[in-house]
Scaffold this active site. Structure first.
Site, PDB file in Angstrom:
ATOM      1  CD  GLU A  47     -48.855 -40.145  64.137  1.00 14.67           C
ATOM      2  OE1 GLU A  47     -48.380 -40.952  64.964  1.00 14.67           O
ATOM      3  OE2 GLU A  47     -49.134 -38.970  64.425  1.00 14.67           O
ATOM      4  NE  ARG A 104     -43.358 -39.929  36.266  1.00 17.32           N
ATOM      5  CZ  ARG A 104     -44.622 -40.374  36.222  1.00 17.32           C
ATOM      6  NH1 ARG A 104     -45.250 -40.425  35.059  1.00 17.32           N
ATOM      7  NH2 ARG A 104     -45.238 -40.749  37.322  1.00 17.32           N
ATOM      8  CD  GLN A 105     -42.542 -33.875  40.707  1.00 17.64           C
ATOM      9  OE1 GLN A 105     -42.337 -32.847  41.350  1.00 17.64           O
ATOM     10  NE2 GLN A 105     -43.547 -34.699  40.983  1.00 17.64           N
ATOM     11  CE  LYS A 201     -42.509 -37.669  24.810  1.00 17.48           C
ATOM     12  NZ  LYS A 201     -42.877 -38.529  25.929  1.00 17.48           N
ATOM     13  N   GLY A 236     -50.456 -43.170  27.861  1.00 16.84           N
ATOM     14  CA  GLY A 236     -50.751 -42.262  26.765  1.00 16.84           C
ATOM     15  C   GLY A 236     -49.606 -42.109  25.784  1.00 16.84           C
ATOM     16  CB  THR A 237     -45.992 -41.396  26.295  1.00 21.27           C
ATOM     17  OG1 THR A 237     -46.202 -40.194  27.022  1.00 21.27           O
ATOM     18  CG2 THR A 237     -44.759 -41.247  25.424  1.00 21.27           C
TER      19      THR A 237
END
EC number: 2.7.6.1
Length: 326
Positions: A47, A104-105, A201, A236-237
């Site tokens: 906490e 990103r979400q 891609k 990676g991209t």
């Protein structure tokens, strides 16, 4: 006399969480203020406890926290700090999020998925935030997730001017690593007077961070290619996109991104890549092993941009005017 008059003077106070204190100090220095002393620690069970060492009553409070790893801990700390300011009778609370976690979400790709970027905005609003100030959101529509003003800052001028000053613009090609970055890449082209190329891609929807590059659209042979993205996580991209450019005859590749998340295998991928330079801003702290061992990483300070925006907000000016030339 039926009331009480006050001096009417506004008071700014600048607060920081523990995620990225170096950036907070830079912004405070640009503003000419000190970071408010804050007592913050973790209990044995994880906490978080926060208490400010100065009164925030009636002040316009600016709280900076970048959502770096461990991301959930720092988001929770920021929410607790917002709540503490609300209960301390702050006049207004502006939350500065150089890197917005869970960006990103921002939509549902398939059924039974969350829209976590909206959840983060809801949590900040519930905690007591009046305004959000952030840098290069993954997608523009995230601004609409927060029920209040959102000041969306851009690192493009900082990054593009750096690249433009060191590369022969006659040989320069701006490259979008995917279709989603084309609009941003277009702005780079306008600023640098360079042509545009796109790396097409396909991402495996069932395997995180796995990308297959198919083709390059545009002329890159014999060119110095600048790959522009908002963030680099595992690398990676962007490394696959750079390999595709070299395979199509690019003379050199420079990678720029606002947010250097650089998690997991990113260190090895950047070290082994043929890319000559990776350029980031300091919205996130650069992992120590990379900043120490990899000399092809350049980190530019976003602090002056954030400080200018904070000053405009405090003085009831125009944040948009900072980017009118775009």
């Amino acid at each position: 006399m039926t009331g009480i008059k006050t001096t009417g003077e506004k008071k700014m106070m600048f607060f920081s969480g523990r995620a990225h204190p170096e950036l907070a100090e830079e912004v405070a220095q640009q503003l000419g203020v000190g970071v408010v002393p804050t007592k913050a620690f973790d209990f044995a069970n994880g906490e978080i406890y926060v208490r400010y060492q100065e009164s925030a009553r009636g002040a316009d409070c600016f709280l900076i926290q970048s959502h770096t790893a461990p991301i959930n801990k720092w988001i929770m700390e920021q929410l607790i700090m917002i709540d503490a300011l609300k209960r301390a009778s702050a006049r207004s609370i502006t939350v500065i999020v150089p890197f917005y976690g869970y960006a990103r979400q921002d939509k549902k790709h398939r059924g039974r998925e969350p829209i976590s970027a909206r959840l983060i905005a809801d949590l900040m609003k519930t905690a007591g935030a009046d305004r959000i100030l952030t840098v290069d959101l993954h997608t523009d529509q995230i601004q609409g997730f927060f029920d209040g003003p959102v000041d969306h800052l851009f690192a493009l001028p900082l990054l593009a001017d750096y690249v433009g000053a060191k590369v022969d613009r006659e040989k320069l090609t701006v490259v979008s690593p995917d279709a989603g970055r084309v609009r941003v890449a277009d702005r780079w082209c306008d600023r640098l007077g360079a042509p545009l190329a796109i790396v097409h891609k396909r991402r495996d929807k069932d395997v995180a961070n796995q990308v297959t590059v198919h083709e390059v659209v545009g002329e890159v042979k014999g060119r110095v290619c600048v790959l522009v993205d908002d963030m680099i996580d595992t690398g990676g991209t962007i490394c696959a996109a750079a390999d595709a450019l070299f395979a199509h005859g690019a003379e050199d590749v420079i990678v720029t991104a606002t947010h250097g998340v650089l998690s997991g295998p990113a260190a090895d991928r950047l070290k082994n890549s043929r890319v000559s330079e990776f350029v980031f801003t300091n919205t996130l702290p650069t992992p120590a092993e990379l900043s120490r061992d990899l000399d092809k990483i350049t980190v530019l300070s976003i602090a002056p941009t954030i400080a200018s925006a904070v000053r405009e907000v405090f003085e009831d000016g125009s944040v948009t005017s900072l980017f009118d030339e775009q």
